[in-house]
Design an enzyme around this catalytic site. Structure first.
Site, PDB file in Angstrom:
ATOM      1  N   ARG A   1      -9.684-114.007  18.072  1.00 58.66           N
ATOM      2  CA  ARG A   1      -9.710-115.641  18.172  1.00 58.66           C
ATOM      3  C   ARG A   1     -10.002-115.893  19.804  1.00 58.66           C
ATOM      4  O   ARG A   1      -9.215-115.580  20.633  1.00 58.66           O
ATOM      5  CB  ARG A   1      -8.512-116.225  17.935  1.00 58.66           C
ATOM      6  CG  ARG A   1      -8.647-117.674  18.284  1.00 58.66           C
ATOM      7  CD  ARG A   1      -7.394-118.480  17.677  1.00 58.66           C
ATOM      8  NE  ARG A   1      -7.506-118.865  16.310  1.00 58.66           N
ATOM      9  CZ  ARG A   1      -6.981-119.893  15.996  1.00 58.66           C
ATOM     10  NH1 ARG A   1      -6.029-120.598  16.221  1.00 58.66           N
ATOM     11  NH2 ARG A   1      -7.088-120.077  14.344  1.00 58.66           N
TER      12      ARG A   1
ATOM     13  N   HIS B   1     -15.199-120.907  12.087  1.00 57.54           N
ATOM     14  CA  HIS B   1     -13.868-120.491  11.389  1.00 57.54           C
ATOM     15  C   HIS B   1     -13.804-120.103  10.038  1.00 57.54           C
ATOM     16  O   HIS B   1     -13.484-120.841   9.276  1.00 57.54           O
ATOM     17  CB  HIS B   1     -12.901-121.970  11.730  1.00 57.54           C
ATOM     18  CG  HIS B   1     -11.393-121.453  11.628  1.00 57.54           C
ATOM     19  ND1 HIS B   1     -10.957-120.085  11.621  1.00 57.54           N
ATOM     20  CD2 HIS B   1     -10.334-122.391  11.739  1.00 57.54           C
ATOM     21  CE1 HIS B   1      -9.586-120.393  11.517  1.00 57.54           C
ATOM     22  NE2 HIS B   1      -9.208-121.503  11.551  1.00 57.54           N
TER      23      HIS B   1
ATOM     24  N   GLN C   1     -10.835-119.929   7.672  1.00 59.37           N
ATOM     25  CA  GLN C   1     -10.389-121.337   6.863  1.00 59.37           C
ATOM     26  C   GLN C   1     -11.162-121.425   6.101  1.00 59.37           C
ATOM     27  O   GLN C   1     -10.550-122.204   4.792  1.00 59.37           O
ATOM     28  CB  GLN C   1     -10.400-122.237   8.262  1.00 59.37           C
ATOM     29  CG  GLN C   1      -9.746-123.525   7.750  1.00 59.37           C
ATOM     30  CD  GLN C   1      -8.111-123.642   7.546  1.00 59.37           C
ATOM     31  OE1 GLN C   1      -7.482-122.988   8.348  1.00 59.37           O
ATOM     32  NE2 GLN C   1      -7.745-123.868   6.448  1.00 59.37           N
TER      33      GLN C   1
ATOM     34  N   ASP D   1     -10.962-132.777  10.845  1.00 54.85           N
ATOM     35  CA  ASP D   1     -10.410-131.926  11.769  1.00 54.85           C
ATOM     36  C   ASP D   1     -10.108-132.724  13.079  1.00 54.85           C
ATOM     37  O   ASP D   1     -10.678-133.987  13.151  1.00 54.85           O
ATOM     38  CB  ASP D   1     -11.205-130.723  12.085  1.00 54.85           C
ATOM     39  CG  ASP D   1     -10.668-129.637  12.602  1.00 54.85           C
ATOM     40  OD1 ASP D   1      -9.541-129.599  13.085  1.00 54.85           O
ATOM     41  OD2 ASP D   1     -11.304-128.753  13.205  1.00 54.85           O
TER      42      ASP D   1
ATOM     43  N   CYS E   1      -7.653-128.598   8.233  1.00 56.96           N
ATOM     44  CA  CYS E   1      -7.243-127.209   8.681  1.00 56.96           C
ATOM     45  C   CYS E   1      -5.996-127.057   9.284  1.00 56.96           C
ATOM     46  O   CYS E   1      -5.369-126.240   9.349  1.00 56.96           O
ATOM     47  CB  CYS E   1      -8.172-126.357   9.367  1.00 56.96           C
ATOM     48  SG  CYS E   1      -8.652-126.902  10.818  1.00 56.96           S
TER      49      CYS E   1
ATOM     50  N   ARG F   1      -4.332-119.455   3.398  1.00 59.28           N
ATOM     51  CA  ARG F   1      -4.982-118.596   4.295  1.00 59.28           C
ATOM     52  C   ARG F   1      -4.194-117.175   4.117  1.00 59.28           C
ATOM     53  O   ARG F   1      -4.891-116.152   4.324  1.00 59.28           O
ATOM     54  CB  ARG F   1      -4.097-119.035   5.772  1.00 59.28           C
ATOM     55  CG  ARG F   1      -4.961-120.510   6.198  1.00 59.28           C
ATOM     56  CD  ARG F   1      -6.295-120.205   6.439  1.00 59.28           C
ATOM     57  NE  ARG F   1      -6.832-119.202   7.414  1.00 59.28           N
ATOM     58  CZ  ARG F   1      -6.456-119.413   8.779  1.00 59.28           C
ATOM     59  NH1 ARG F   1      -6.475-120.634   9.410  1.00 59.28           N
ATOM     60  NH2 ARG F   1      -6.950-118.441   9.801  1.00 59.28           N
TER      61      ARG F   1
HETATM   62  N1  NVA Z   1     -11.526-127.176  15.548  1.00 56.80           N
HETATM   63  C1  NVA Z   1     -10.159-126.796  15.791  1.00 56.80           C
HETATM   64  C2  NVA Z   1      -9.502-126.108  14.762  1.00 56.80           C
HETATM   65  C3  NVA Z   1      -8.095-125.544  15.117  1.00 56.80           C
HETATM   66  C4  NVA Z   1      -7.811-124.497  13.769  1.00 56.80           C
HETATM   67  C5  NVA Z   1     -10.176-125.917  17.079  1.00 56.80           C
HETATM   68  O1  NVA Z   1     -11.126-125.260  17.335  1.00 56.80           O
HETATM   69  O2  NVA Z   1      -9.244-126.322  18.088  1.00 56.80           O
HETATM   70  N1   CP Z   2      -5.975-123.713  10.775  1.00 58.01           N
HETATM   71  C1   CP Z   2      -5.712-122.709  11.918  1.00 58.01           C
HETATM   72  O1   CP Z   2      -6.491-122.034  12.093  1.00 58.01           O
HETATM   73  O2   CP Z   2      -4.700-122.933  12.501  1.00 58.01           O
HETATM   74  P1   CP Z   2      -3.813-122.015  13.708  1.00 58.01           P
HETATM   75  O3   CP Z   2      -4.717-122.590  14.883  1.00 58.01           O
HETATM   76  O4   CP Z   2      -2.696-122.577  13.773  1.00 58.01           O
HETATM   77  O5   CP Z   2      -4.122-120.694  13.593  1.00 58.01           O
END
Ligand code: NVA
Ligand code: CP
Length: 303
Positions: free
Chosen positions: A107, A134, A137, A222, A262, A290
């Site tokens: 990540r 992502h 997800q 989101d 998500c 997930r």
């Molecule tokens: N778009 C959000 C998704 C978090 C799971 C981010 O990147 O923070």
């Molecule tokens: N939806 C998602 O990826 O959640 P986290 O940021 O908690 O991993």
């Protein structure tokens, strides 16, 4: 070490439509097996390294739990306390981890960093979220839709809000899975143009959220400010105000339409409490999936 190039999962485009369908079906099967308390340990002694440069709740817990339930284990590596945070090149980290573990989940912010890591890895690399995509997800979201409503091919999905990493992955999913995606974002906050190329015929841009949601089978949103955009939060709240998914907006969708997010969510910003905690919301199934969807992915890449 093997000279065969590993399969990576950096975006949904790494799967064929048939592979994606099989993964969704397998996620559903693995969920039923878990419910039946069946032991299924095809990944005994296998190890997943998880590299995090951003926060996570769902991704971390679901991957770690998935590996344990499949008979293996997972190692949490935060950029703050590995040498990555002190400037060790990702190419070197990839080569070292490849000698020890069986797969690497990452990540990070920069999608290019993930690509560089994958290029030097001898084991499968999984995108656990970048600023661009992502895909894990999306596996969970697609599984959730299929469980509740059957095949998503031919259906209409409305994406409301920021044209961010999740939106980009929805665009890829529309192209692969054959659903129509209507996107409504404030001017200047739409998805990156080049992402839509492969899915151009499946995607429609709408100026108003109402236009995107009318008659939709699934409504998705989101956060307005993703991880790394915290300083823009205040300004974005103003820009995105007309793009909240509330009861009025959702009432324009089909009566049987589902709502997904998500998570983490900000009630009163991108979604009203009435919608996310309401009868059409399937966000808790989506979060649970997930685990099952990623078990299917780990089996596919590792077994
Ligand atoms: N778009 C959000 C998704 C978090 C799971 C981010 O990147 O923070
Ligand atoms: N939806 C998602 O990826 O959640 P986290 O940021 O908690 O991993």
């Amino acid at each position: 070490m093997s000279t065969r190039r590993p399969r990576h999962f950096l975006s949904l485009a790494d799967l064929t439509p048939a592979e994606l369908s099989r993964l969704i079906e397998r996620g559903i099967e693995l969920k039923a097996m878990r419910r039946a308390r069946e032991t299924h340990e095809p990944l005994k002694n296998r190890v997943l390294a998880m590299v995090y440069e951003k926060s996570s709740t769902r991704t971390r817990v679901s991957f770690e739990t998935a590996m344990i339930q499949l008979g293996g284990g997972a190692i949490f590596l935060s950029a703050h306390d590995t040498q990555l945070g002190r400037g060790e090149p990702v190419e070197d980290m990839a080569r070292v981890l490849s000698r020890m573990v069986d797969a690497i989940m990452v990540r990070t912010f920069d999608h290019d960093k993930l690509r560089r890591l994958a290029a030097y890895s001898e084991v499968p690399v999984i995108n656990g979220l970048t600023d661009r995509h992502h895909p894990c997800q999306l596996l969970a979201d697609l599984q959730t839709f299929v469980e509740h409503r059957g095949p998503i091919a031919g259906k209409t999905v409305a994406w409301i809000g920021d044209g961010n990493n999740m939106c980009h992955s929805y665009i890829e999913a529309a192209g692969l899975y054959g659903f129509t995606l209507r996107i409504a974002c404030p001017p200047g906050y739409g998805p990156r143009e080049e992402i839509g190329d492969a899915a151009a015929s499946a995607v429609r841009r709408c100026d108003r959220p109402q236009e995107a949601v009318r008659g939709a089978d699934l409504v998705v949103t989101d956060v307005w400010a993703s991880m790394g955009q915290e300083q823009e939060s205040h300004a974005r709240r103003e820009v995105f105000r007309r793009f909240q998914v509330d009861e009025n907006l959702l009432s324009l969708a089909k009566p049987e339409a589902l709502f997904m997010h998500c998570l983490p969510a900000h009630r009163g910003e991108e979604v009203s409490a009435g919608v996310i905690d309401g009868p059409r919301s399937v966000v808790w199934d989506e979060a649970e999936n997930r685990l099952h969807a990623q078990k299917a992915l780990l089996e596919f890449l590792l077994d």
